[in-house]
Design a protein around this motif. Structure first.
Motif, PDB file in Angstrom:
ATOM      1  N   PRO A 110     -10.881 -30.911   6.540  1.00 29.72           N
ATOM      2  CA  PRO A 110     -10.211 -29.624   7.431  1.00 29.72           C
ATOM      3  C   PRO A 110     -10.420 -28.426   7.165  1.00 29.72           C
ATOM      4  N   THR A 111     -10.655 -27.751   8.195  1.00 29.51           N
ATOM      5  CA  THR A 111     -11.724 -26.560   8.066  1.00 29.51           C
ATOM      6  C   THR A 111     -10.940 -26.448   9.625  1.00 29.51           C
ATOM      7  N   GLY A 112     -10.345 -24.827   9.213  1.00 31.60           N
ATOM      8  CA  GLY A 112     -10.630 -24.074  11.291  1.00 31.60           C
ATOM      9  C   GLY A 112     -11.798 -23.814  11.489  1.00 31.60           C
ATOM     10  N   TRP A 113     -13.218 -23.772  11.007  1.00 34.76           N
ATOM     11  CA  TRP A 113     -14.416 -24.359  12.030  1.00 34.76           C
ATOM     12  C   TRP A 113     -14.424 -25.408  12.427  1.00 34.76           C
ATOM     13  N   THR A 114     -13.565 -26.008  12.893  1.00 37.14           N
ATOM     14  CA  THR A 114     -13.918 -27.989  12.790  1.00 37.14           C
ATOM     15  C   THR A 114     -13.947 -27.653  14.605  1.00 37.14           C
ATOM     16  N   HIS A 115     -13.748 -27.304  15.669  1.00 39.82           N
ATOM     17  CA  HIS A 115     -14.061 -27.243  17.300  1.00 39.82           C
ATOM     18  C   HIS A 115     -14.843 -25.490  17.192  1.00 39.82           C
ATOM     19  N   THR A 116     -15.538 -24.788  16.409  1.00 36.38           N
ATOM     20  CA  THR A 116     -15.978 -24.051  16.566  1.00 36.38           C
ATOM     21  C   THR A 116     -17.214 -24.263  17.318  1.00 36.38           C
ATOM     22  N   THR A 117     -18.063 -23.869  17.855  1.00 37.72           N
ATOM     23  CA  THR A 117     -19.690 -24.197  18.303  1.00 37.72           C
ATOM     24  C   THR A 117     -20.573 -22.672  17.730  1.00 37.72           C
ATOM     25  N   THR A 118     -19.790 -22.411  16.224  1.00 37.91           N
ATOM     26  CA  THR A 118     -21.063 -21.787  15.027  1.00 37.91           C
ATOM     27  C   THR A 118     -21.495 -22.591  14.792  1.00 37.91           C
TER      28      THR A 118
END
Length: 218
Positions: A110-118
């Motif tokens: 569970p992380t706010g980075w899930t759907h990023t492309t960083t």
């Protein structure tokens, strides 16, 4: 609550298939507990926490703590693990150490980075990691635990990566305020001491975090 309910739905569907499965959920020193608590409430599963984490959770004084959590990993189908350890290498270690008792491992990150492309945070939705490490959208024909993995629940909310009988879900879930909100809180309350609970692997990182939170506010 939308993401939490979706995770519970996925776990319920996975467990309903009858394949012995170990569920891993990533957490911080403190944080993300609402996810596993909901699993315990809705599904009646027991949650294992390592001794240090168990002691931290006891400080929250949850009325049903002993009904939900255990220090015996063999008595729990859901295990809490540090969120930064959730990768296929660690998942395989869990599978190997529980060989004969489980047939697959499913992890939730569970992380706010899930759907990023960083770089370093990229997750591809509804994809499979092949033995060569490449991503493929065409699953091979399998039976048993591998077939169950092929039928993993997916949705627009989550990301999913698979490698054999290991499935890693990314959940776009974050409990904390934005960094700007944290700075505003520090400016308004002027705390005498700040203890970072993330990005705190070294003294220098702790000092940098405190500086960023307190700059121009003291």
């Amino acid at each position: 609550d939308i993401v939490i309910n979706e995770a519970v739905r996925i776990v319920k569907a996975i467990l309903s298939r009858g394949v012995p499965t170990l569920i891993l959920v990533g957490t911080y020193t403190i944080g993300k507990e609402r996810l596993v608590i909901r699993m315990a409430e809705v599904l009646g599963v027991k949650i294992y926490a390592q001794p240090w984490k168990y002691n931290v959770l006891q400080c929250l004084e949850m009325p049903q703590f002993h009904s939900w959590f255990t220090e015996d990993p063999l008595h729990a189908q859901v295990h809490l693990v540090p969120i930064w350890q959730l990768n296929f290498k660690v998942m395989h270690q869990f599978f190997s150490s529980n060989r004969g008792r489980i047939e697959r491992v499913v992890a939730f990150k569970p992380t706010g980075w899930t759907h990023t492309t960083t770089p370093g945070h990229q997750n591809k939705k509804n994809t499979r990691v092949t033995k060569s490490g490449t991503l493929s959208r065409t699953p091979p024909s399998k039976t048993g635990a591998a077939a169950a993995a092929d039928d993993d629940e997916t949705s627009e909310l989550v990301s999913l990566q698979r490698k054999g009988n290991l499935s890693l879900y990314g959940l776009p879930y974050s409990e904390h305020s934005s960094f700007a909100e944290l700075r505003e809180f520090v400016a308004a309350t002027r705390p005498s001491k700040i203890i970072p609970t993330v990005n705190n692997s070294s003294g220098e990182k702790v000092r940098q975090m405190i500086h960023m939170l307190t700059a121009q506010t003291l």
